[in-house]
Design a protein around this motif. Structure first.
Motif, PDB file in Angstrom:
ATOM      1  N   SER A   4       0.831  -1.216   0.000  1.00 26.71           N
ATOM      2  CA  SER A   4       0.000   0.000   0.000  1.00 26.71           C
ATOM      3  C   SER A   4       0.859   1.257   0.000  1.00 26.71           C
ATOM      4  O   SER A   4       0.393   2.328  -0.386  1.00 26.71           O
ATOM      5  CB  SER A   4      -0.898   0.024   1.236  1.00 26.71           C
ATOM      6  OG  SER A   4      -0.137   0.330   2.399  1.00 26.71           O
ATOM      7  N   LEU A  27       1.505   2.857   2.460  1.00 25.22           N
ATOM      8  CA  LEU A  27       0.988   3.705   3.531  1.00 25.22           C
ATOM      9  C   LEU A  27       1.594   3.190   4.838  1.00 25.22           C
ATOM     10  O   LEU A  27       1.281   2.076   5.274  1.00 25.22           O
ATOM     11  CB  LEU A  27      -0.544   3.627   3.590  1.00 25.22           C
ATOM     12  CG  LEU A  27      -1.210   4.507   4.642  1.00 25.22           C
ATOM     13  CD1 LEU A  27      -1.045   5.993   4.282  1.00 25.22           C
ATOM     14  CD2 LEU A  27      -2.702   4.166   4.759  1.00 25.22           C
ATOM     15  N   VAL A  46       1.843   3.242   8.650  1.00 23.44           N
ATOM     16  CA  VAL A  46       0.972   3.642   9.760  1.00 23.44           C
ATOM     17  C   VAL A  46       1.636   3.266  11.080  1.00 23.44           C
ATOM     18  O   VAL A  46       2.221   2.185  11.219  1.00 23.44           O
ATOM     19  CB  VAL A  46      -0.408   2.944   9.658  1.00 23.44           C
ATOM     20  CG1 VAL A  46      -1.362   3.496  10.708  1.00 23.44           C
ATOM     21  CG2 VAL A  46      -1.000   3.100   8.262  1.00 23.44           C
ATOM     22  N   ASN A  99       1.835  -0.972  10.947  1.00 26.66           N
ATOM     23  CA  ASN A  99       1.210  -1.953  10.059  1.00 26.66           C
ATOM     24  C   ASN A  99       2.276  -2.865   9.473  1.00 26.66           C
ATOM     25  O   ASN A  99       3.417  -2.447   9.205  1.00 26.66           O
ATOM     26  CB  ASN A  99       0.350  -1.287   8.973  1.00 26.66           C
ATOM     27  CG  ASN A  99       1.106  -0.306   8.098  1.00 26.66           C
ATOM     28  OD1 ASN A  99       2.077   0.308   8.524  1.00 26.66           O
ATOM     29  ND2 ASN A  99       0.652  -0.139   6.868  1.00 26.66           N
ATOM     30  N   GLU A 131       2.421  -5.627   6.408  1.00 30.75           N
ATOM     31  CA  GLU A 131       1.680  -6.201   5.285  1.00 30.75           C
ATOM     32  C   GLU A 131       2.284  -7.534   4.865  1.00 30.75           C
ATOM     33  O   GLU A 131       3.319  -7.964   5.395  1.00 30.75           O
ATOM     34  CB  GLU A 131       1.677  -5.188   4.128  1.00 30.75           C
ATOM     35  CG  GLU A 131       0.991  -3.897   4.547  1.00 30.75           C
ATOM     36  CD  GLU A 131       0.865  -2.868   3.442  1.00 30.75           C
ATOM     37  OE1 GLU A 131       1.535  -2.995   2.389  1.00 30.75           O
ATOM     38  OE2 GLU A 131       0.070  -1.922   3.625  1.00 30.75           O
ATOM     39  N   CYS A 173      -3.095  -4.112  10.889  1.00 33.71           N
ATOM     40  CA  CYS A 173      -3.072  -2.669  11.152  1.00 33.71           C
ATOM     41  C   CYS A 173      -2.182  -2.302  12.340  1.00 33.71           C
ATOM     42  O   CYS A 173      -1.990  -3.099  13.278  1.00 33.71           O
ATOM     43  CB  CYS A 173      -4.483  -2.177  11.456  1.00 33.71           C
ATOM     44  SG  CYS A 173      -5.564  -2.123  10.027  1.00 33.71           S
ATOM     45  N   ALA A 174      -1.741  -1.056  12.321  1.00 32.91           N
ATOM     46  CA  ALA A 174      -0.881  -0.528  13.383  1.00 32.91           C
ATOM     47  C   ALA A 174      -1.568  -0.553  14.755  1.00 32.91           C
ATOM     48  O   ALA A 174      -0.963  -0.964  15.755  1.00 32.91           O
ATOM     49  CB  ALA A 174      -0.492   0.910  13.035  1.00 32.91           C
ATOM     50  N   GLU A 175      -2.825  -0.129  14.808  1.00 33.96           N
ATOM     51  CA  GLU A 175      -3.540  -0.073  16.089  1.00 33.96           C
ATOM     52  C   GLU A 175      -3.674  -1.465  16.681  1.00 33.96           C
ATOM     53  O   GLU A 175      -3.482  -1.677  17.888  1.00 33.96           O
ATOM     54  CB  GLU A 175      -4.951   0.514  15.900  1.00 33.96           C
ATOM     55  CG  GLU A 175      -4.999   1.887  15.285  1.00 33.96           C
ATOM     56  CD  GLU A 175      -5.117   1.829  13.759  1.00 33.96           C
ATOM     57  OE1 GLU A 175      -4.352   1.092  13.111  1.00 33.96           O
ATOM     58  OE2 GLU A 175      -5.985   2.538  13.226  1.00 33.96           O
ATOM     59  N   PRO A 220      -8.935   5.615  12.266  1.00 34.99           N
ATOM     60  CA  PRO A 220      -8.807   4.157  12.374  1.00 34.99           C
ATOM     61  C   PRO A 220      -9.904   3.423  11.597  1.00 34.99           C
ATOM     62  O   PRO A 220     -11.043   3.882  11.550  1.00 34.99           O
ATOM     63  CB  PRO A 220      -8.956   3.880  13.876  1.00 34.99           C
ATOM     64  CG  PRO A 220      -8.708   5.171  14.543  1.00 34.99           C
ATOM     65  CD  PRO A 220      -9.040   6.254  13.574  1.00 34.99           C
ATOM     66  N   CYS A 221      -9.553   2.299  11.003  1.00 34.86           N
ATOM     67  CA  CYS A 221     -10.532   1.504  10.257  1.00 34.86           C
ATOM     68  C   CYS A 221     -11.566   0.928  11.227  1.00 34.86           C
ATOM     69  O   CYS A 221     -11.380   0.916  12.445  1.00 34.86           O
ATOM     70  CB  CYS A 221      -9.841   0.397   9.457  1.00 34.86           C
ATOM     71  SG  CYS A 221      -9.387  -1.046  10.441  1.00 34.86           S
TER      72      CYS A 221
HETATM   73  N1  THU Z   1      -4.018   0.503   8.154  1.00 35.11           N
HETATM   74  C1  THU Z   1      -3.692   0.639   9.487  1.00 35.11           C
HETATM   75  O1  THU Z   1      -2.588   0.300   9.903  1.00 35.11           O
HETATM   76  N2  THU Z   1      -4.617   1.168  10.310  1.00 35.11           N
HETATM   77  C2  THU Z   1      -5.866   1.588   9.930  1.00 35.11           C
HETATM   78  O2  THU Z   1      -6.670   1.978  10.777  1.00 35.11           O
HETATM   79  C3  THU Z   1      -6.224   1.611   8.507  1.00 35.11           C
HETATM   80  C4  THU Z   1      -5.305   0.890   7.596  1.00 35.11           C
HETATM   81  C5  THU Z   1      -3.033  -0.092   7.250  1.00 35.11           C
HETATM   82  C6  THU Z   1      -3.392  -1.464   6.739  1.00 35.11           C
HETATM   83  C7  THU Z   1      -2.619  -1.528   5.440  1.00 35.11           C
HETATM   84  O3  THU Z   1      -1.302  -1.990   5.709  1.00 35.11           O
HETATM   85  C8  THU Z   1      -2.536  -0.078   4.982  1.00 35.11           C
HETATM   86  O4  THU Z   1      -2.878   0.717   6.110  1.00 35.11           O
HETATM   87  C9  THU Z   1      -3.472   0.242   3.828  1.00 35.11           C
HETATM   88  O5  THU Z   1      -4.758  -0.131   4.107  1.00 35.11           O
END
Ligand code: THU
Length: 137
Positions: free
Chosen positions: A23, A25, A27, A43, A45, A54-56, A92-93
């Protein structure tokens, strides 16, 4: 520096450990427990996309590992960087909101938003009508 700024800075440091080749991204999350301790997660992957995490989630797992099942969270911060090293908004997701609530039903959750400001909200504002399950109840 406020407690929230401190926690957000810890999340910003944690994101530098992220493994996010897919990604791009990165986090980071920092969670504070009722004991005052701070735990970090990033995070991580995987080539098999759904098994990344996810990081949280990872920060909370680290906190449970350190303090055990009685863990209580008072605050959570999340921060992310894109491929150009720019800070990006990272509410946060949904799954992480549910995971935060389990250990911190009164936790304050902080994250940068589009305006560049930081939003701090109770987890119940981010996730109203939370799913709860009481075995036998
Ligand atoms: N991700 C997080 O670490 N926390 C979130 O709350 C949303 C998404 C990460 C998961 C994945 O590795 C990347 O962001 C893209 O979705």
């Amino acid at each position: 520096m406020s407690d929230t700024d401190e926690l957000l800075d810890a999340a910003r440091a944690a994101r530098l450990r992220a493994y996010a080749p897919y990604s791009k991204l990165r986090v980071g999350s920092a969670v504070r427990s009722a004991s005052g301790q701070v735990y970090l997660g990033c995070n991580v992957e995987n080539a098999a996309f759904p098994i990344g995490g996810c990081a949280e989630h990872h920060a909370i797992v680290a906190a449970v590992m350190a303090e055990g099942p009685q863990l209580r969270l008072t605050a959570v911060a999340v921060a992310a960087l894109d491929d150009d090293d720019r800070e990006v908004p990272i509410p946060p997701c949904g799954a992480c909101r549910q995971f935060i609530y389990e250990f911190g039903p009164e936790a304050e959750v902080s994250f940068p938003v589009r305006s560049g400001e930081v939003l701090s909200l109770p987890i119940t504002a981010l996730l109203p009508h939370t799913f709860e399950f009481e075995p036998g109840g």
